[in-house]
Design an enzyme around this catalytic site. Structure first.
Site, short mmCIF file in Angstrom:
data_model
loop_
_atom_site.label_atom_id
_atom_site.label_comp_id
_atom_site.label_asym_id
_atom_site.label_seq_id
_atom_site.Cartn_x
_atom_site.Cartn_y
_atom_site.Cartn_z
N ASP A 8 -101.22 -38.45 30.79
CA ASP A 8 -102.33 -38.53 31.75
C ASP A 8 -101.95 -38.27 33.20
O ASP A 8 -102.83 -38.03 34.03
CB ASP A 8 -103.00 -39.92 31.67
CG ASP A 8 -103.56 -40.19 30.28
OD1 ASP A 8 -103.83 -39.22 29.55
OD2 ASP A 8 -103.71 -41.38 29.93
N GLY A 26 -100.94 -47.57 26.54
CA GLY A 26 -101.40 -47.11 25.25
C GLY A 26 -101.23 -48.15 24.16
O GLY A 26 -100.74 -49.27 24.40
N TRP A 60 -113.35 -38.02 30.17
CA TRP A 60 -113.39 -39.45 30.45
C TRP A 60 -114.12 -40.12 29.31
O TRP A 60 -115.15 -39.62 28.84
CB TRP A 60 -114.14 -39.70 31.76
CG TRP A 60 -113.44 -39.18 32.96
CD1 TRP A 60 -113.67 -38.03 33.63
CD2 TRP A 60 -112.37 -39.83 33.66
NE1 TRP A 60 -112.84 -37.90 34.71
CE2 TRP A 60 -112.02 -39.01 34.74
CE3 TRP A 60 -111.67 -41.02 33.48
CZ2 TRP A 60 -111.00 -39.33 35.64
CZ3 TRP A 60 -110.67 -41.34 34.37
CH2 TRP A 60 -110.35 -40.50 35.43
N THR A 101 -98.26 -42.73 28.65
CA THR A 101 -99.36 -42.57 29.60
C THR A 101 -98.96 -41.68 30.76
O THR A 101 -99.75 -40.85 31.22
CB THR A 101 -99.81 -43.96 30.12
OG1 THR A 101 -100.22 -44.76 29.01
CG2 THR A 101 -100.96 -43.82 31.09
N LEU A 132 -103.04 -44.47 39.37
CA LEU A 132 -103.13 -45.93 39.32
C LEU A 132 -103.39 -46.55 40.68
O LEU A 132 -102.75 -47.53 41.07
CB LEU A 132 -101.86 -46.53 38.70
CG LEU A 132 -101.50 -46.06 37.29
CD1 LEU A 132 -100.25 -46.76 36.79
CD2 LEU A 132 -102.66 -46.26 36.32
N GLU A 178 -102.58 -51.19 31.56
CA GLU A 178 -103.42 -50.04 31.25
C GLU A 178 -102.64 -49.06 30.37
O GLU A 178 -102.69 -47.85 30.57
CB GLU A 178 -103.91 -49.35 32.53
CG GLU A 178 -104.82 -50.22 33.39
CD GLU A 178 -105.57 -49.41 34.43
OE1 GLU A 178 -106.01 -48.29 34.11
OE2 GLU A 178 -105.70 -49.89 35.56
N GLU A 213 -110.01 -74.92 55.09
CA GLU A 213 -110.45 -76.20 55.63
C GLU A 213 -110.60 -76.13 57.15
O GLU A 213 -111.55 -76.68 57.72
CB GLU A 213 -109.46 -77.30 55.24
CG GLU A 213 -109.36 -77.56 53.75
CD GLU A 213 -108.46 -76.59 53.01
OE1 GLU A 213 -108.29 -76.74 51.80
OE2 GLU A 213 -107.92 -75.65 53.65
N LEU A 264 -97.46 -49.84 23.33
CA LEU A 264 -97.01 -50.86 24.28
C LEU A 264 -97.95 -52.07 24.28
O LEU A 264 -97.50 -53.21 24.40
CB LEU A 264 -96.90 -50.26 25.68
CG LEU A 264 -96.38 -51.19 26.79
CD1 LEU A 264 -95.06 -51.83 26.40
CD2 LEU A 264 -96.23 -50.42 28.10
N ALA A 265 -99.24 -51.82 24.10
CA ALA A 265 -100.20 -52.92 24.05
C ALA A 265 -99.89 -53.85 22.89
O ALA A 265 -99.91 -55.08 23.02
CB ALA A 265 -101.63 -52.38 23.94
#
Length: 589
Positions: A236, A326, A206, A232, A240, A324, A79, A329-330
């Site tokens: 991997d 696996g 990928w 992960t 991150l 993000e 503002e 856990l998802a």
């Protein structure tokens, strides 16, 4: 935190002629509210957490004369920026705000700027979602004779509905946090056309295209933290980071029940961004000590589950989390009810394999009638990939029941929100958030040469003084960069990073003087601002606790094990002010 409002809402600035052709002032209001939401979205992720505010000022003829957006809490309000840009055109003009002002309780800068500029009318997209702030700015404007309208509370239409949706999307993290008391959580994954997130061997690089990965970096940059599981990390070895996109580097969080994690991992490198590991109480004590030696924070839970972890990070002040992880856990996170939105990148590839993992593990569903249906689904092609997104839980309704009392009636801001002998504060949006050293209140302090220096916040002053007096040009550069940091969050991040990376630049007496440095800054702040002084004195008789669950020095800690030095200093300062109030001619600073 979700896809940018510009994408998620199809925002575009509707020109004056287009609005007039629709022959309705509500269409014009809606168009400028959409523009305010578009402006607000520019700050998403630059400094988090904070609400996103945008402001558009337009004359009665429909000409835009001023715009602004809040970069971060503790910086110049949207503002104020719009008023400064509009200048004399503010007289009898209309200000359009995507959300009712109120980023820090006790700070009235935004409302005051509109009133002093002579704004005749204010249109608000949605009311503030936090109850102790909701309606305060509207009441203040109306009490000063400014016409204050809330879009859609007196008239409904498709145009208004779309504008309100944009306002909700741009502050979805805050709306979800306020309604569900957990951070707004997005599950993101990339999968092949046959629904696989990796080959049977576990290889996953990928699946999606480079363009899709760039979008992921953008999502990360708009998040407070990223969560992965132990699988992960082992499979991997991710970094991150938010490279290639976003405004800041989000915290990295690893959930691992057994703590069966590798000693060598990119996530243990905290030079650029911190990592927190959440685990079950008692898991691999030796490895916990190893992580601590790397500077990785370890948080233990009696039972490690997504709900408890999210409630903890809610208490820590997080607004938005990007998952993000696996499939296992998802599935656990979805079952716990903490996932609010899904982003699925689908690549035109087929890999097959009965043992190849899928993005979501077992949910216990045996019939198609049990499926979870996404709401407000969107599809977007990104290079060769398709992005499908939608909400698992609807955006909370920000429209409260219209109060029957006169909204111009006075409400004592010093009334405690609840009866308690303990007052907790932490983030600046709390009822007593103005007690925080992150609140947007500049202070003036004498430097070593006897000249007054203006610091943007107590936190700026505190962090810079870690390096003041060190005879090294690098230390002096640290001070100048912290001093010019655009928000308290940025100042804190700079100071902590340099303290960790360059301990040789930190003054040798810092551990013995830091309490005095903080006290001097706090005393200056509560001496300069009468309304803050009144707020502090109104807490007399109550214990003040800085409720940070992870800061064991300045805060109270997760289970009250912290030293709470910030609360102690404020209580000491309160006692000093109360004692000095008996001697009105005695200076406070």
């Amino acid at each position: 935190m979700a896809v940018s409002v510009a994408r998620g809402c199809g925002l575009s600035m509707m020109c004056k002629s287009s609005a007039q052709n629709n022959n309705g002032s509500h269409v014009l209001d809606a168009s400028y509210i959409r523009r305010a939401a578009q402006l607000a979205d520019k700050s998403a992720g630059f400094t988090s957490p904070h609400p996103n505010f945008g402001c558009v000022i337009a004359t009665s003829a429909g000409d835009v004369v001023g715009e602004g957006y809040l970069y971060a809490q503790g910086t110049k309000p949207a503002e104020v920026q719009a008023v400064e840009a509009a200048g004399e055109w503010c007289r009898r003009a209309t200000a359009y705000l995507n959300m009712e002002p109120g980023d820090c309780h006790g700070d009235h800068t935004a409302v005051s700027s509109l009133i002093k500029a002579g704004i005749g009318r204010v249109v608000v997209g949605i009311r503030h979602p936090l109850h102790h702030m909701r309606g305060n700015a509207i009441r203040a404007l109306r009490s000063e004779g400014v016409q204050a309208d809330v879009l859609g509370e007196d008239l409904q239409s498709k145009t208004i509905e779309e504008a309100l949706k944009c306002c909700c999307l741009v502050n979805a993290p805050l709306l979800y946090r306020a309604a569900y008391r957990v951070p707004f959580s997005v599950l993101k994954y990339a999968m092949t056309l046959d629904g696989k997130i990796a080959a049977s061997s576990g290889h996953a690089a990928w699946i999606s295209s480079k363009l899709s990965r760039s979008r992921v970096f953008e999502l990360r940059g708009r998040s407070d933290a990223i969560i992965v599981g132990g699988n992960t990390v082992r499979r991997d070895n991710p970094r991150l980071t938010a490279r290639h996109g976003g405004g800041h580097l989000p915290m990295r969080i690893v959930m691992s029940q057994s703590l069966d994690l590798p000693e060598v991992a990119n996530l243990w490198d905290i030079v650029e961004v911190p990592t927190v590991v959440a685990t079950q109480r008692g898991a691999r004590r030796t490895f916990q000590k190893f992580l601590a030696s790397k500077g990785v924070e370890v948080i233990e839970f009696d039972m490690l589950n997504p709900r408890d972890v999210m409630e903890y990070f809610h208490d820590r002040g997080y607004l938005s989390i990007l998952w993000e992880c696996g499939g296992t856990l998802a599935a656990s996170a979805i079952s716990s009810g903490v996932i609010h939105k899904v982003f699925a990148f689908v690549a035109p590839k087929i890999i097959g394999g009965k043992d190849a993992p899928s993005p979501v593990g077992e949910l216990g569903m045996v019939e198609m009638t049990q499926t979870l249906n996404l709401i407000d689904v969107c599809y977007e092609q990104i290079g060769p990939d398709m992005l499908a997104s939608g909400f698992l839980q609807p955006i909370p309704d920000p429209t409260p029941v219209i109060p029957s009392v006169n909204e111009t009636s006075a409400i004592d801001p010093m009334v405690l929100p609840y009866e308690s002998s303990i007052i907790f504060f932490y983030k600046t949006w709390d009822p007593y958030g103005a007690l925080s050293n992150f609140s947007p209140h500049p202070i003036q302090m004498l430097d070593e040469s006897g000249c007054y220096i203006t610091w943007s916040s107590v936190e700026h002053y505190y962090q810079a003084h870690k390096f003041i007096g060190v005879k090294d040009t690098a230390a002096q550069d640290c001070v100048e960069q912290i001093k010019s940091a655009r928000s308290p969050e940025e100042a804190a991040r700079m100071g902590r990073n340099w303290q960790r990376q360059r301990p040789d630049l930190v003054r040798c007496d810092w551990d013995t003087v830091k309490i005095d440095v903080m006290y001097k800054a706090l005393k200056c702040k509560f001496s300069i601002y009468p309304h803050l002084n009144s707020m502090l004195l109104a807490t007399a008789g109550s214990v003040l606790v800085e409720a940070s669950p992870h800061d064991l020095f300045w805060g109270g800690g997760r289970e009250g094990e912290g030293l709470n030095y910030l609360g102690r200093l404020l209580m000491q300062l309160r006692s000093e002010f109360l004692g000095e109030s008996e001697h009105p001619h005695r200076p406070l600073a």
